[in-house]
Enzyme design. Structure first.
Site, short mmCIF file in Angstrom:
data_model
loop_
_atom_site.label_atom_id
_atom_site.label_comp_id
_atom_site.label_asym_id
_atom_site.label_seq_id
_atom_site.Cartn_x
_atom_site.Cartn_y
_atom_site.Cartn_z
CG ASP A 47 -2.60 3.82 9.17
OD1 ASP A 47 -1.46 4.30 9.30
OD2 ASP A 47 -3.08 3.50 8.06
CB SER A 103 -0.97 0.01 1.18
OG SER A 103 -0.30 -0.16 2.41
CG HIS A 106 -0.92 3.43 5.13
ND1 HIS A 106 -1.96 2.86 5.83
CD2 HIS A 106 -0.60 2.57 4.14
CE1 HIS A 106 -2.28 1.69 5.27
NE2 HIS A 106 -1.46 1.50 4.25
#
Length: 278
Positions: free
Chosen positions: A252, A37, A255
């Protein structure tokens, strides 16, 4: 008659080779990017990120009608660089940094094939299908847009890109899903060596740049993986680790923020610039 035919055939071969050689621009530096990601792009890009030097281009990885882009075509590297609705990635400011540091005669192109949440196994050429068989539905939807085989998709695009320029390096940001896996460096080595083999590349001429996970000081939940990433140059001599220290992250713990991606991308670019200068 046979002799005449041979001469005509030879001329046609020479003409074909001449066209191919002319088509490939040695001053067009191409870089492959893959991962999960963070390389895919998890932060929304902003207006400032839409301004890009035309010397920095992206090879579109999938059809995106809403963006007016077709798979396999080059476009100015305005985000998103991965898929139709992805965000800012390290590749964005990697390319910007390179065109800033390199002579005006050099163009830079990137190809980004990344899948959020995936383990490195998704890019293992011979065994990826067993990983796909166990992948969650939300990941399968992303894998499907790469014809079910992200590695093969990347190689297909890279071969097309080699008609236009020269592959100069590979960018990786992956590892969150492999946190704690001490075999990760060897798995990355396998992917790297397959890419070199499938694309006819020489390891000494194609460095691998691998970025760290969100750092502990930024609350990184996978920061322990950075110790494993640090060992990558021990198994791949031409590998270089890009520090994530002080690269801003989001809450989070997995990221980077847009600012974090910009800084991390600049670090990828600065490292590659120094390599190309030597």
């Amino acid at each position: 008659m046979k002799e005449t035919f041979k001469k005509i055939s030879l001329v046609l071969v020479i003409m074909t080779l001449g066209v191919s050689a002319q088509a490939q621009d040695k001053n067009f530096y191409i870089f492959l990017a893959f991962g999960q990601s963070n390389m895919e792009g998890a932060a929304k890009f902003e207006e400032q990120d839409r301004e890009v030097n035309p010397r920095f281009q992206v090879l579109q990885s999938i059809d995106c009608p809403d963006l007016g882009r077709e798979k396999g075509q080059w476009y100015p590297a305005v985000p998103p660089l991965t898929r139709c609705h992805t965000g800012l990635t390290p590749a964005d400011y990697f390319g910007r940094t390179l065109v800033k540091n390199l002579p005006d005669s050099i163009r830079v192109g990137v190809i980004n094939v990344s899948v959020g949440g995936c383990k490195i196994a998704l890019f293992e050429k011979d065994t990826y299908s067993s990983y796909v068989d166990t992948a969650p539905d939300w990941m399968l939807n992303m894998i499907k847009v790469y014809d079910g085989d992200p590695y093969g998709h990347l190689v297909e695009l890279a071969r097309k890109a080699q008609e236009d320029g020269v592959i100069k390096g590979i960018l990786l940001h992956q590892g969150e899903s492999n946190t704690g896996d001490v075999q990760w460096p060897n798995k990355v080595k396998g992917v790297y060596e397959n890419l070199l083999s499938d694309l006819g590349l020489v390891p000494e001429e194609v460095p691998l740049l691998a970025g760290e996970m969100v750092s502990a000081e930024q609350g990184g939940k996978c920061a322990s993986m950075n110790a494993i990433i640090a060992t990558l140059p021990e198994v791949i001599p031409n590998a270089h680790v890009i520090s994530s220290q002080d690269c801003e992250a989001v809450s989070d713990g997995l990221h980077f923020s847009a600012a974090g991606y910009r800084e991390l991308g600049r670090r990828y670019g600065a490292k590659m610039s120094s390599i190309l200068e030597n």
